[in-house]
Enzyme design. Structure first.
Site, mmCIF file in Angstrom:
data_model
loop_
_atom_site.group_PDB
_atom_site.id
_atom_site.type_symbol
_atom_site.label_atom_id
_atom_site.label_comp_id
_atom_site.label_asym_id
_atom_site.label_seq_id
_atom_site.Cartn_x
_atom_site.Cartn_y
_atom_site.Cartn_z
ATOM 1 N N THR A 44 -1.165 1.600 -7.808
ATOM 2 C CA THR A 44 -0.564 1.929 -9.102
ATOM 3 C C THR A 44 -0.643 0.775 -10.082
ATOM 4 O O THR A 44 -0.701 0.970 -11.284
ATOM 5 C CB THR A 44 0.907 2.349 -8.884
ATOM 6 O OG1 THR A 44 0.898 3.539 -8.108
ATOM 7 C CG2 THR A 44 1.628 2.607 -10.190
ATOM 8 N N TYR A 90 0.073 10.064 -12.711
ATOM 9 C CA TYR A 90 -1.007 9.202 -13.189
ATOM 10 C C TYR A 90 -2.040 9.120 -12.081
ATOM 11 O O TYR A 90 -1.819 9.619 -10.980
ATOM 12 C CB TYR A 90 -0.472 7.788 -13.496
ATOM 13 C CG TYR A 90 0.197 7.167 -12.290
ATOM 14 C CD1 TYR A 90 1.549 7.355 -12.054
ATOM 15 C CD2 TYR A 90 -0.553 6.451 -11.349
ATOM 16 C CE1 TYR A 90 2.152 6.845 -10.915
ATOM 17 C CE2 TYR A 90 0.045 5.940 -10.214
ATOM 18 C CZ TYR A 90 1.393 6.135 -10.006
ATOM 19 O OH TYR A 90 1.990 5.646 -8.873
ATOM 20 N N SER A 120 -3.346 3.058 -1.806
ATOM 21 C CA SER A 120 -3.163 2.370 -0.521
ATOM 22 C C SER A 120 -2.890 3.316 0.639
ATOM 23 O O SER A 120 -3.035 2.935 1.800
ATOM 24 C CB SER A 120 -2.074 1.313 -0.622
ATOM 25 O OG SER A 120 -0.804 1.884 -0.741
ATOM 26 N N THR A 138 1.702 0.373 -3.532
ATOM 27 C CA THR A 138 2.990 0.123 -2.872
ATOM 28 C C THR A 138 3.122 0.866 -1.538
ATOM 29 O O THR A 138 3.886 0.447 -0.673
ATOM 30 C CB THR A 138 4.173 0.543 -3.770
ATOM 31 O OG1 THR A 138 4.038 1.930 -4.099
ATOM 32 C CG2 THR A 138 4.242 -0.300 -5.019
ATOM 33 N N ASP A 139 2.375 1.977 -1.386
ATOM 34 C CA ASP A 139 2.625 2.834 -0.214
ATOM 35 C C ASP A 139 2.448 2.110 1.120
ATOM 36 O O ASP A 139 3.247 2.287 2.042
ATOM 37 C CB ASP A 139 1.703 4.064 -0.240
ATOM 38 C CG ASP A 139 2.154 5.103 -1.261
ATOM 39 O OD1 ASP A 139 3.149 4.849 -1.969
ATOM 40 O OD2 ASP A 139 1.507 6.161 -1.348
ATOM 41 N N LYS A 185 9.044 -0.475 1.821
ATOM 42 C CA LYS A 185 9.292 0.386 0.659
ATOM 43 C C LYS A 185 10.429 1.341 1.001
ATOM 44 O O LYS A 185 10.327 2.132 1.935
ATOM 45 C CB LYS A 185 8.019 1.161 0.304
ATOM 46 C CG LYS A 185 8.130 1.924 -1.000
ATOM 47 C CD LYS A 185 6.799 2.566 -1.381
ATOM 48 C CE LYS A 185 6.905 3.299 -2.713
ATOM 49 N NZ LYS A 185 5.638 3.934 -3.105
ATOM 50 N N GLU A 203 19.824 2.299 25.966
ATOM 51 C CA GLU A 203 19.366 3.681 25.766
ATOM 52 C C GLU A 203 18.342 4.119 26.812
ATOM 53 O O GLU A 203 18.377 5.235 27.297
ATOM 54 C CB GLU A 203 18.785 3.914 24.364
ATOM 55 C CG GLU A 203 19.808 3.939 23.241
ATOM 56 C CD GLU A 203 20.626 5.217 23.245
ATOM 57 O OE1 GLU A 203 20.258 6.167 23.955
ATOM 58 O OE2 GLU A 203 21.645 5.245 22.536
HETATM 59 N N1 ASP Z 1 0.052 5.878 -3.944
HETATM 60 C C1 ASP Z 1 0.048 4.613 -4.632
HETATM 61 C C2 ASP Z 1 -0.597 3.582 -3.719
HETATM 62 O O1 ASP Z 1 -0.010 3.151 -2.774
HETATM 63 C C3 ASP Z 1 1.432 4.236 -4.988
HETATM 64 C C4 ASP Z 1 1.640 2.892 -5.618
HETATM 65 O O2 ASP Z 1 0.773 2.036 -5.674
HETATM 66 O O3 ASP Z 1 2.774 2.647 -6.077
HETATM 67 O O4 ASP Z 1 -1.717 3.219 -3.963
#
Ligand code: ASP
Length: 368
Positions: free
Chosen positions: A52, A66, A99, A132-133, A205, A325
């Site tokens: 992103t 986007y 990602s 971010t993923d 995340k 456990e």
């Molecule tokens: N789907 C995107 C990625 O991980 C989300 C992001 O970058 O925030 O590339």
């Protein structure tokens, strides 16, 4: 001498006409082991992978709708003129993907590229732009396999560059500051988002819709404020030069599968993963990595066939206790310590390049 007001200094820094060193306190400096640049600024390479932070929407109102991975690295750098004030920077485009599409092939290629960069005398630090993923997985992988004390800083954004209040520009500037900071050395791979410096090993995340998306249960290591780093803690787990793993000797990773725990489960997700080639199963169990009584025989059977069974937890925080456990000693299973399932998957894959012994695997899970 008359002092310039800090707000005026910041404006000049953001415009790219003054180095961040103009602010009081410890400024980013060229690390000591390499010859400093003539400019006195640290030399930072930005390796771009997409996500992103390189995303573009149709309209400034599009913060969640986007296309990721559109803007090339040179444009990302040019969009933040203040970067030139804090470091000598150049970009390399590794990939241009979202990602969630990362595979082991990309992880290995990226780690080899970063490893080659940090060996160079004319590179003081590396920034990796990423989606971010799965940035938490890539950060931990690089932390484990790139043998360096030079800063490697992951950066991402939650809003595309075209959105109102896009977070990527400041995150990128902060990442360059950290990558060029002498005091960021030997702290493992870092993640700079939302003004915080988090340990790549720990951060995950937690929120999928706002800029404060990343969290570490042990707290951030520090913060970046107005072009300066502030540190509050340091990692104790093995990484970088203290790691026994080295990307220069890794060309493939074994398959590791995660099976998510819940009530009313079936054995097929485990057996199918193994039939598909998984050498280890991360059991993302309920609570303390619990295993439903009716699944225990399936997991014992898979272990007897040589598959590693690693108990993690779907809870997110805390850590899985060995022999609580489930009798891990008796079944020859491993616990993932405080690693969430996706981090445990990375460590298991890396560890299995060196050992098939479950005791060794458990030692590695305690130490990394
Ligand atoms: N789907 C995107 C990625 O991980 C989300 C992001 O970058 O925030 O590339």
């Amino acid at each position: 001498m008359r002092r310039t007001a800090p707000a005026t200094l910041l404006a000049l820094i953001l415009a790219g006409s003054l180095p961040a060193a103009a602010l009081e306190g410890p400024a980013p400096a060229a690390p000591g082991t390499t010859a400093p640049a003539a400019s006195g600024k640290p030399r930072v390479v930005i390796v771009a992978t997409g996500g992103t932070i390189a995303g573009a929407g149709a309209d400034a109102a599009n913060s969640a709708t986007y296309q990721a991975a559109k803007v090339p690295v040179d444009k990302l750098i040019a969009a933040v003129p203040a970067i030139a004030g804090v470091a000598e920077v150049r970009g390399e485009q590794a990939f241009q993907i979202a990602s969630e599409s990362f595979t082991n092939a990309q992880l290995i290629q990226l780690a080899k590229q970063v490893s080659a960069l940090v060996k160079r005398d004319d590179v003081d630090g590396v920034v990796v732009t990423h989606g971010t993923d799965t940035v938490e997985e890539t950060a931990y992988f690089l932390d484990l396999v790139v043998k360096t004390d030079k800063p490697i800083v992951m950066v991402a954004s939650m809003r595309p560059s075209t959105a109102i209040s896009a977070d990527g520009a400041l995150n990128l500037l902060d990442a360059v500051v950290v990558a060029g900071a002498r005091d960021a050395r030997a702290k493992g791979v870092l993640l700079t988002m939302n003004d915080e410096i988090q340990a790549g090993r720990d951060s995950t995340k937690r929120v999928n819709i706002k800029p404060s998306a990343f969290f570490s249960q042990w707290g951030p290591l520090g913060m970046v404020v107005e072009g300066k780093t502030y540190w509050f803690r340091a990692p104790v787990k093995r990484h970088g030069t203290t790691s026994e793993f080295d990307i220069d000797t890794i060309d493939a990773l074994p398959d590791v599968a995660i099976v998510y725990g819940s009530g009313n489960m079936h054995p097929e997700p485990y057996t199918t993963a193994v039939a598909g080639g998984a050498k280890a199963i991360i059991h993302a169990g309920t609570g303390n990595g619990s295993v439903a009584g009716y699944l225990v025989d399936t997991l014992k059977d898979l272990r007897q066939k040589g598959v590693q069974i690693i108990r993690s937890s779907r809870v997110g925080d805390g850590f899985v206790l060995r022999n609580a456990e489930q009798p891990d000693d008796k079944y020859d299973w491993v616990v993932a310590h405080d690693l969430n399932p996706q981090k445990a998957k990375i460590l298991a894959a890396v560890a299995l390049t060196k050992t098939q012994d479950s005791k060794e695997l458990q030692r590695i899970f305690w130490e990394y």
